[in-house]
Design a protein around this motif. Structure first.
Motif, PDB file in Angstrom:
ATOM      1  N   SER A   3      33.759  31.298   6.083  1.00  0.00           N
ATOM      2  CA  SER A   3      33.752  32.735   6.122  1.00  0.00           C
ATOM      3  C   SER A   3      33.141  33.335   4.807  1.00  0.00           C
ATOM      4  CB  SER A   3      35.198  33.178   5.957  1.00  0.00           C
ATOM      5  OG  SER A   3      36.123  33.032   4.905  1.00  0.00           O
ATOM      6  N   LEU A   6      29.500  34.099   5.399  1.00  0.00           N
ATOM      7  CA  LEU A   6      29.094  35.259   6.146  1.00  0.00           C
ATOM      8  C   LEU A   6      28.480  36.218   5.356  1.00  0.00           C
ATOM      9  CD1 LEU A   6      32.131  35.109   8.388  1.00  0.00           C
ATOM     10  CD2 LEU A   6      29.919  34.157   8.869  1.00  0.00           C
ATOM     11  N   ASP A  28      26.232  37.116  11.643  1.00  0.00           N
ATOM     12  CA  ASP A  28      27.576  36.988  11.138  1.00  0.00           C
ATOM     13  C   ASP A  28      28.652  38.067  11.459  1.00  0.00           C
ATOM     14  OD1 ASP A  28      26.141  34.866  10.157  1.00  0.00           O
ATOM     15  OD2 ASP A  28      25.976  35.767   7.807  1.00  0.00           O
ATOM     16  N   GLU A  29      28.287  39.345  11.385  1.00  0.00           N
ATOM     17  CA  GLU A  29      29.277  40.428  11.449  1.00  0.00           C
ATOM     18  C   GLU A  29      29.981  39.979  12.779  1.00  0.00           C
ATOM     19  OE1 GLU A  29      25.097  42.169  12.281  1.00  0.00           O
ATOM     20  OE2 GLU A  29      26.208  41.095  10.993  1.00  0.00           O
ATOM     21  N   THR A  30      29.340  39.618  13.878  1.00  0.00           N
ATOM     22  CA  THR A  30      30.006  39.462  15.115  1.00  0.00           C
ATOM     23  C   THR A  30      31.237  38.208  15.075  1.00  0.00           C
ATOM     24  OG1 THR A  30      28.736  37.607  16.111  1.00  0.00           O
ATOM     25  CG2 THR A  30      27.972  39.700  16.264  1.00  0.00           C
ATOM     26  N   HIS A  32      33.386  38.056  12.415  1.00  0.00           N
ATOM     27  CA  HIS A  32      34.643  38.959  12.085  1.00  0.00           C
ATOM     28  C   HIS A  32      35.102  39.514  13.424  1.00  0.00           C
ATOM     29  CE1 HIS A  32      34.239  38.080   7.956  1.00  0.00           C
ATOM     30  NE2 HIS A  32      33.118  38.500   7.754  1.00  0.00           N
ATOM     31  N   GLU A  33      34.196  40.295  13.858  1.00  0.00           N
ATOM     32  CA  GLU A  33      34.704  41.036  15.244  1.00  0.00           C
ATOM     33  C   GLU A  33      35.337  40.141  16.193  1.00  0.00           C
ATOM     34  OE1 GLU A  33      30.916  42.455  16.728  1.00  0.00           O
ATOM     35  OE2 GLU A  33      30.505  43.994  14.965  1.00  0.00           O
ATOM     36  N   LEU A  35      36.977  37.533  15.870  1.00  0.00           N
ATOM     37  CA  LEU A  35      38.211  36.919  15.261  1.00  0.00           C
ATOM     38  C   LEU A  35      39.382  38.035  15.431  1.00  0.00           C
ATOM     39  CD1 LEU A  35      37.100  34.666  12.139  1.00  0.00           C
ATOM     40  CD2 LEU A  35      37.899  33.966  14.337  1.00  0.00           C
ATOM     41  N   SER A  36      38.662  39.360  15.082  1.00  0.00           N
ATOM     42  CA  SER A  36      39.642  40.207  14.929  1.00  0.00           C
ATOM     43  C   SER A  36      40.192  40.317  16.325  1.00  0.00           C
ATOM     44  CB  SER A  36      38.997  41.677  14.453  1.00  0.00           C
ATOM     45  OG  SER A  36      38.770  41.321  13.191  1.00  0.00           O
ATOM     46  N   ARG A  42      42.647  38.483   8.999  1.00  0.00           N
ATOM     47  CA  ARG A  42      41.580  38.451   7.943  1.00  0.00           C
ATOM     48  C   ARG A  42      41.973  37.904   6.513  1.00  0.00           C
ATOM     49  NH1 ARG A  42      35.935  41.711   7.726  1.00  0.00           N
ATOM     50  NH2 ARG A  42      34.820  40.437   6.058  1.00  0.00           N
ATOM     51  N   TYR A  47      41.565  31.443   7.917  1.00  0.00           N
ATOM     52  CA  TYR A  47      40.658  32.336   8.487  1.00  0.00           C
ATOM     53  C   TYR A  47      39.301  31.693   8.420  1.00  0.00           C
ATOM     54  CZ  TYR A  47      37.942  36.664   9.304  1.00  0.00           C
ATOM     55  OH  TYR A  47      36.987  37.544   9.824  1.00  0.00           O
ATOM     56  N   ALA A  51      36.812  31.008  11.146  1.00  0.00           N
ATOM     57  CA  ALA A  51      35.383  31.228  11.007  1.00  0.00           C
ATOM     58  C   ALA A  51      34.337  30.122  11.013  1.00  0.00           C
ATOM     59  CB  ALA A  51      34.984  32.158   9.797  1.00  0.00           C
TER      60      ALA A  51
END
Length: 207
Positions: A3, A6, A28-30, A32-33, A35-36, A42, A47, A51
Motif C-alpha cells: 500500500s 500506491l 492506484d487510486e482504484t 483504495h476505492e 478495498l473501501s 484503511r 491493509y 492492497a
C-alpha cells in the motif's frame, strides 16, 4: 507494504525511466476505492497485504487479457506459484511449504481440476517441457504434472523434499521430518563460545 507504493511514480524501472506510466493494471487510486467498497479498513499491516492482493489480481488479469487479445491463450500454459507460505515464511514447517499453485491452459486443463497429491517446484521443468512436446535430456528429481492435470494419469511422488539454507525436510502423507544441518565450522564456533546465537538457519554457508 504494497500500500505504501500506491500513488508513487511508476515510471521508474530497473531498465530506466519510462516516458509514460505503465498501463498493465488500473490506476492506484482504484485500489483504495475497491478495498473501501469491500469494507476493508484503511491502515495497518493487513491493509497492505490486501492492497498487494488487489494489485496482484490486476497484474495477473492483465497478462491473461493480453493472451486472449493475442489469440494465444489456448496454446499457453500459465503457472501461478509462490516460493513459500506467508504464515511459515523462512521455515520448512507445513505453513511454509504449503503454497498456492494454480495452472491455466484452456482446452487442455479443465476448469476446476484439483490435484490432491503434493507436488514440488522441481516438477515445473518436466511439466513445462512436456507441455511443449519435449522431455528432460538429463535425470531430474521432478515429474511431469501434465498427466494429472489433463486427467490421463497421476502424480507419482512417494515423498516430497524441501530445503532452505541449512534446513532439509521430507514429507510423506501426514508426516514430516525436518533437520537443521549446520556446518561443522558453525558448530565449533558455538562450542567454543565464539557466538551466543546460532546462525540464522536460512543463511547461506560461505565457508
Amino acid at each position: 507494504d504494497p500500500s505504501e507504493e500506491l500513488g508513487k511514480d511508476h515510471r521508474y524501472t530497473a531498465g530506466g525511466i519510462l516516458d509514460n506510466d505503465p498501463e498493465g493494471h488500473p490506476p492506484d487510486e482504484t485500489v483504495h476505492e475497491r478495498l473501501s467498497a469491500a469494507g476493508v479498513p484503511r491502515g495497518g499491516r493487513l491493509y497492505g497485504i490486501n492492497a498487494g492482493m488487489v494489485l496482484l489480481d490486476d497484474q495477473v488479469g492483465a497478462i491473461l487479457s493480453k493472451l486472449d487479445e493475442l489469440g494465444i491463450a489456448e496454446n499457453t500454459l500459465v503457472v501461478y506459484a509462490a516460493d513459500h507460505g506467508i504464515a511459515g515464511k523462512g521455515s520448512l514447517y507445513y505453513p511454509g511449504t504449503h503454497l498456492p499453485l494454480v495452472m491455466r491452459w484452456p482446452g487442455r486443463i479443465s476448469a476446476g481440476t484439483v490435484i490432491d497429491e503434493p507436488v514440488m517446484h522441481v516438477d515445473f521443468l518436466p511439466t513445462l517441457l512436456a507441455a511443449a512436446g519435449g522431455r528432460p535430456t538429463a535425470p531430474t528429481d521432478g515429474v511431469s504434472l501434465l498427466p494429472a492435470l489433463t486427467g490421463t494419469g497421476a502424480v507419482s511422488h512417494d515423498a516430497t523434499f524441501a530445503e532452505m539454507g541449512f534446513t532439509r525436510s521430507i514429507t510423506r502423507g501426514r508426516y514430516s521430518y525436518i533437520a537443521f544441518r549446520y556446518p561443522n565450522s558453525t558448530i565449533e564456533e558455538m562450542e567454543q563460545g565464539k557466538t551466543d546465537v546460532a546462525i540464522d538457519h536460512v543463511a547461506r554457508y560461505k565457508g
